[in-house]
Design a protein around this motif. Structure first.
Motif, PDB file in Angstrom:
ATOM      1  N   TYR A   1       0.837  -1.202   0.000  1.00 33.19           N
ATOM      2  CA  TYR A   1       0.000   0.000   0.000  1.00 33.19           C
ATOM      3  C   TYR A   1       0.872   1.251   0.000  1.00 33.19           C
ATOM      4  O   TYR A   1       0.623   2.186  -0.755  1.00 33.19           O
ATOM      5  N   TYR A   2       1.871   1.278   0.846  1.00 35.95           N
ATOM      6  CA  TYR A   2       2.722   2.466   0.963  1.00 35.95           C
ATOM      7  C   TYR A   2       3.558   2.692  -0.299  1.00 35.95           C
ATOM      8  O   TYR A   2       3.748   3.830  -0.734  1.00 35.95           O
ATOM      9  N   TYR A   3       4.062   1.621  -0.891  1.00 35.23           N
ATOM     10  CA  TYR A   3       4.822   1.767  -2.126  1.00 35.23           C
ATOM     11  C   TYR A   3       3.931   2.253  -3.262  1.00 35.23           C
ATOM     12  O   TYR A   3       4.312   3.125  -4.044  1.00 35.23           O
ATOM     13  N   LEU A   4       2.748   1.684  -3.365  1.00 37.57           N
ATOM     14  CA  LEU A   4       1.846   2.053  -4.448  1.00 37.57           C
ATOM     15  C   LEU A   4       1.293   3.464  -4.264  1.00 37.57           C
ATOM     16  O   LEU A   4       0.962   4.137  -5.251  1.00 37.57           O
ATOM     17  N   MET A   5       1.204   3.933  -3.022  1.00 41.32           N
ATOM     18  CA  MET A   5       0.771   5.305  -2.774  1.00 41.32           C
ATOM     19  C   MET A   5       1.761   6.292  -3.398  1.00 41.32           C
ATOM     20  O   MET A   5       1.364   7.314  -3.967  1.00 41.32           O
ATOM     21  N   ILE A   6       3.047   5.977  -3.329  1.00 45.45           N
ATOM     22  CA  ILE A   6       4.063   6.852  -3.933  1.00 45.45           C
ATOM     23  C   ILE A   6       3.920   6.857  -5.451  1.00 45.45           C
ATOM     24  O   ILE A   6       4.027   7.908  -6.092  1.00 45.45           O
ATOM     25  N   VAL A   7       3.649   5.696  -6.037  1.00 42.19           N
ATOM     26  CA  VAL A   7       3.437   5.623  -7.490  1.00 42.19           C
ATOM     27  C   VAL A   7       2.229   6.467  -7.878  1.00 42.19           C
ATOM     28  O   VAL A   7       2.258   7.205  -8.873  1.00 42.19           O
ATOM     29  N   LYS A   8       1.176   6.402  -7.099  1.00 42.76           N
ATOM     30  CA  LYS A   8      -0.021   7.206  -7.358  1.00 42.76           C
ATOM     31  C   LYS A   8       0.314   8.693  -7.328  1.00 42.76           C
ATOM     32  O   LYS A   8      -0.113   9.462  -8.186  1.00 42.76           O
ATOM     33  N   ILE A   9       1.107   9.115  -6.360  1.00 42.74           N
ATOM     34  CA  ILE A   9       1.501  10.527  -6.256  1.00 42.74           C
ATOM     35  C   ILE A   9       2.296  10.944  -7.489  1.00 42.74           C
ATOM     36  O   ILE A   9       2.073  12.016  -8.053  1.00 42.74           O
ATOM     37  N   MET A  10       3.213  10.082  -7.935  1.00 41.20           N
ATOM     38  CA  MET A  10       4.057  10.430  -9.085  1.00 41.20           C
ATOM     39  C   MET A  10       3.263  10.527 -10.381  1.00 41.20           C
ATOM     40  O   MET A  10       3.582  11.337 -11.243  1.00 41.20           O
ATOM     41  N   TYR A  11       2.244   9.692 -10.538  1.00 40.87           N
ATOM     42  CA  TYR A  11       1.558   9.611 -11.815  1.00 40.87           C
ATOM     43  C   TYR A  11       0.207  10.326 -11.867  1.00 40.87           C
ATOM     44  O   TYR A  11      -0.256  10.674 -12.957  1.00 40.87           O
ATOM     45  N   PHE A  12      -0.448  10.553 -10.740  1.00 35.33           N
ATOM     46  CA  PHE A  12      -1.806  11.076 -10.792  1.00 35.33           C
ATOM     47  C   PHE A  12      -2.023  12.403 -10.068  1.00 35.33           C
ATOM     48  O   PHE A  12      -3.054  13.024 -10.254  1.00 35.33           O
TER      49      PHE A  12
END
Length: 166
Positions: free
Chosen positions: A108-119
């Motif tokens: 969850y925490y790793y994917l939250m960073i990906v979400k911030i970078m892309y969306f």
């Protein structure tokens, strides 16, 4: 893997450590390059919109974060697989279940960073990434992306090291 007390468990831990080293080196290359004219940047929110301001850095960081989360076919998936397999073969089912559950929480925490970078809306861009850090990020990213094509050298080395302990 260590709790299993077997050569296979130790092999899993050694493979995990080597793969985790590559993932961490790449992630720290990005962190070290997070600079603006005012100085270093330390907040995750500053990665907002990185995919628009620096698509290559965002791609490789996302790749490493997916690998850290254990998403197949990236190297991080295999690292976790080897450790959990050693625990399961030793009959340590509760430890394996706890490991899988904590991996899901960590994802969850790793994917939250990906979400911030892309969306998320873009933040101010970073200074250009130094060549040395680009090389570290590129090598770590490619290792994690292409590991599944030829894992034998690392697994064989980890197996030989583990067997030397027994």
């Amino acid at each position: 893997g260590l709790a299993a007390g077997t050569a296979e468990g130790i092999q899993g831990v050694l493979a995990y450590l080597a793969i985790y080293l590559a993932m961490t080196l790449g992630a720290f290359a990005v962190i070290l390059s997070m600079r603006r004219s005012e100085g270093m940047v330390e907040e995750i929110s500053d990665l907002a919109g990185l995919s628009r301001s620096n698509p290559a850095m965002a791609f490789f960081l996302a790749l490493l974060l997916f690998s850290l989360a254990g998403i197949p076919p990236l190297a991080g998936f295999f690292a976790k697989y080897y450790v959990f397999l050693g625990a399961i073969k030793a009959g340590l089912y509760p430890l394996a279940v706890i490991g899988v559950l904590t991996s899901v929480v960590g994802a969850y925490y790793y994917l939250m960073i990906v979400k911030i970078m892309y969306f998320d809306e873009p933040a101010k861009g970073f200074n250009p990434m130094p060549v040395e850090l680009k090389a570290v990020l590129g090598i770590a990213g490619l290792f994690n992306l292409l590991y599944f094509l030829y894992p034998a050298p690392l697994i064989n080395a980890a197996g030989a090291a583990a067997k030397s302990l027994f």
